[in-house]
Design an enzyme around this catalytic site. Structure first.
Site, short mmCIF file in Angstrom:
data_model
loop_
_atom_site.label_atom_id
_atom_site.label_comp_id
_atom_site.label_asym_id
_atom_site.label_seq_id
_atom_site.Cartn_x
_atom_site.Cartn_y
_atom_site.Cartn_z
N ARG A 72 0.84 -1.21 0.00
CA ARG A 72 0.00 0.00 0.00
C ARG A 72 0.87 1.25 0.00
O ARG A 72 0.54 2.26 -0.61
CB ARG A 72 -0.95 -0.02 1.20
CG ARG A 72 -2.03 -1.10 1.09
CD ARG A 72 -3.00 -1.03 2.24
NE ARG A 72 -3.77 0.20 2.21
CZ ARG A 72 -4.41 0.67 3.27
NH1 ARG A 72 -4.34 0.03 4.43
NH2 ARG A 72 -5.12 1.77 3.19
N GLN A 118 -9.33 9.61 7.66
CA GLN A 118 -9.21 8.20 8.06
C GLN A 118 -8.16 7.53 7.17
O GLN A 118 -7.74 6.42 7.45
CB GLN A 118 -10.54 7.48 7.90
CG GLN A 118 -11.67 8.06 8.74
CD GLN A 118 -13.00 7.42 8.39
OE1 GLN A 118 -13.42 6.42 9.00
NE2 GLN A 118 -13.67 7.97 7.39
N ASP A 142 -2.89 7.39 3.35
CA ASP A 142 -2.03 7.88 2.26
C ASP A 142 -1.68 9.34 2.53
O ASP A 142 -2.21 9.96 3.46
CB ASP A 142 -2.75 7.72 0.90
CG ASP A 142 -4.05 8.55 0.82
OD1 ASP A 142 -5.13 7.98 0.61
OD2 ASP A 142 -3.96 9.78 1.00
N HIS A 180 -6.10 7.54 11.74
CA HIS A 180 -5.79 6.11 11.66
C HIS A 180 -4.32 5.87 11.36
O HIS A 180 -3.94 4.78 10.94
CB HIS A 180 -6.65 5.45 10.56
CG HIS A 180 -8.09 5.34 10.95
ND1 HIS A 180 -9.08 5.03 10.05
CD2 HIS A 180 -8.72 5.49 12.14
CE1 HIS A 180 -10.26 5.01 10.67
NE2 HIS A 180 -10.06 5.28 11.93
N CYS A 200 7.37 1.81 17.24
CA CYS A 200 7.98 0.71 17.99
C CYS A 200 6.95 0.10 18.94
O CYS A 200 6.36 0.81 19.78
CB CYS A 200 9.17 1.23 18.82
SG CYS A 200 9.88 -0.07 19.86
N GLY A 203 -16.45 10.82 1.00
CA GLY A 203 -15.96 9.50 0.59
C GLY A 203 -15.74 8.53 1.73
O GLY A 203 -14.73 7.82 1.76
N ASN A 246 -20.61 11.92 -1.54
CA ASN A 246 -20.41 10.48 -1.75
C ASN A 246 -21.11 10.08 -3.04
O ASN A 246 -21.90 10.83 -3.59
CB ASN A 246 -21.00 9.72 -0.55
CG ASN A 246 -20.38 8.35 -0.36
OD1 ASN A 246 -20.26 7.60 -1.33
ND2 ASN A 246 -19.97 8.02 0.85
N GLU A 284 -23.04 7.57 -3.02
CA GLU A 284 -24.37 7.15 -2.51
C GLU A 284 -24.41 7.55 -1.05
O GLU A 284 -23.38 7.81 -0.42
CB GLU A 284 -24.53 5.62 -2.64
CG GLU A 284 -23.45 4.87 -1.86
CD GLU A 284 -23.44 3.36 -2.13
OE1 GLU A 284 -24.18 2.90 -3.01
OE2 GLU A 284 -22.68 2.68 -1.44
N ALA A 299 -15.93 12.80 -5.76
CA ALA A 299 -15.40 13.94 -5.01
C ALA A 299 -14.62 14.89 -5.93
O ALA A 299 -14.60 16.10 -5.70
CB ALA A 299 -14.51 13.43 -3.89
N1 APR Z 1 -16.08 10.07 -4.65
C1 APR Z 1 -16.76 10.10 -3.48
N2 APR Z 1 -17.02 8.99 -2.73
C2 APR Z 1 -16.56 7.81 -3.21
C3 APR Z 1 -15.84 7.70 -4.42
C4 APR Z 1 -15.60 8.90 -5.15
N3 APR Z 1 -14.94 8.89 -6.32
N4 APR Z 1 -15.52 6.39 -4.62
C5 APR Z 1 -16.02 5.71 -3.56
N5 APR Z 1 -16.66 6.56 -2.72
C6 APR Z 1 -17.31 6.26 -1.44
C7 APR Z 1 -18.06 4.95 -1.39
O1 APR Z 1 -19.41 5.13 -1.83
C8 APR Z 1 -18.00 4.61 0.11
O2 APR Z 1 -19.10 5.19 0.80
O3 APR Z 1 -16.27 6.12 -0.48
C9 APR Z 1 -16.71 5.27 0.58
C10 APR Z 1 -15.61 4.28 0.90
O4 APR Z 1 -16.03 3.53 2.00
P1 APR Z 1 -15.03 2.48 2.68
O5 APR Z 1 -14.40 1.64 1.64
O6 APR Z 1 -15.78 1.83 3.80
O7 APR Z 1 -13.85 3.40 3.28
P2 APR Z 1 -13.87 4.27 4.58
O8 APR Z 1 -15.25 4.78 4.89
O9 APR Z 1 -12.78 5.28 4.45
O10 APR Z 1 -13.45 3.21 5.72
C11 APR Z 1 -13.26 3.71 7.03
O11 APR Z 1 -12.53 1.53 7.75
O12 APR Z 1 -11.36 -0.38 7.34
C12 APR Z 1 -11.33 0.81 8.02
O13 APR Z 1 -9.38 1.94 8.66
C13 APR Z 1 -10.17 1.66 7.56
O14 APR Z 1 -10.08 4.07 7.43
C14 APR Z 1 -10.84 2.93 7.04
C15 APR Z 1 -12.20 2.90 7.72
#
Ligand code: APR
Length: 234
Positions: A56, A88, A91, A106, A114, A172, A198, A200, A216
């Site tokens: 990653r 969260q 990167d 996170h 360590c 997102g 988002n 959705e 986004a």
């Molecule tokens: N623009 C806006 N939203 C987007 C896009 C985009 N181009 N592509 C995807 N999404 C949205 C998806 O609809 C979803 O709601 O981003 C969200 C990603 O959700 P997750 O994969 O669950 O990621 P996240 O919410 O950041 O996860 C939170 O979970 O596993 C842990 O530590 C990890 O920080 C992470 C935390």
């Protein structure tokens, strides 16, 4: 002075080529969370975990910020109030976009920690299991990532910002993981206007007064124009 608090999740980095977690082909469809994102998984197989984050880290190193990251950096630079970004994501695309205040709740792929003395240092490009800690010398280096079951970083500071937020925006994030998913309720408690960006509605989408559907990289530049007075509010 008005304050905007923004929470970002994996979705803002999706258009930069970094995978999200819960999409159909997401990271948690390819790897078991308990194997690569828990202290128990690391104790069981440190090489599997270190290799997961090495991959990653390499992917993030090659990634470029997209228009969504750039828009938030423009907001921070030009807004006549305070902009606080909580992410969260692990990167560094917000930093690459020129954002100055980024709170990584996170942790970050760029960090090493360590497991014995809590010393932190810049992670090498490729970490190996048993790498020595530069402070205590023990072979207890691990990625400086907050795993499931561990306390996210900077929580007191984040809750202080939420209490002062005039606007809270989430970008997102699926709203599945707490405490981040609870930030919108906390901001509302203190009277903040709330907006979600988002593809959705998220699991806590009903708690946001405003919702901008779409990528986004498309929705954020337009919102930032509105916030900077360059475009009429929708
Ligand atoms: N623009 C806006 N939203 C987007 C896009 C985009 N181009 N592509 C995807 N999404 C949205 C998806 O609809 C979803 O709601 O981003 C969200 C990603 O959700 P997750 O994969 O669950 O990621 P996240 O919410 O950041 O996860 C939170 O979970 O596993 C842990 O530590 C990890 O920080 C992470 C935390």
């Amino acid at each position: 002075m008005s304050k905007i608090v923004i929470l970002t999740g994996a979705g803002i980095s999706a258009e930069s080529g970094l995978g999200t977690f819960r999409a159909e082909n997401g990271l948690w469809a390819q790897h078991r969370v308990e194997d690569v994102a828990t202290p128990e998984g690391f104790a069981r197989d440190p090489k599997l975990v270190v290799d997961f984050y090495n991959a990653r880290r390499a992917q993030a190193a090659d990634a470029a910020p997209n228009e969504g990251h750039m828009a938030l950096a423009r907001l921070e630079a030009e807004y006549d109030g305070e902009v606080v970004l909580v992410t969260q994501n692990v990167d560094d695309l917000h930093e690459k976009a020129g954002m100055r205040r980024v709170i990584h709740m996170h942790g970050a792929l760029s960090g090493a920690l360590c497991g014995a003395c809590d010393h932190r240092w810049d992670a090498p490009r490729v970490m190996a299991p048993g790498d020595a800690c530069p402070a205590c010398g023990r072979g207890t280096a691990r990625p400086d990532i907050v795993w499931f079951g561990e306390m996210p970083y900077h929580m007191d500071e984040i809750f202080d910002h939420l209490a002062e937020a005039d606007v809270f925006a989430a970008v997102g994030t699926s709203g599945n993981v707490y405490p981040a998913a609870g930030f919108v309720a906390e901001a509302r408690r203190f009277g903040a206007r709330t907006i979600e960006f988002n593809l959705e509605r998220s699991a806590v989408g009903n708690l946001f007064e405003d919702y901008r559907e779409g990528s986004a990289s498309w929705t954020l530049p337009r919102w930032v124009d509105e916030m900077l007075g360059h475009a009429a509010p929708r």
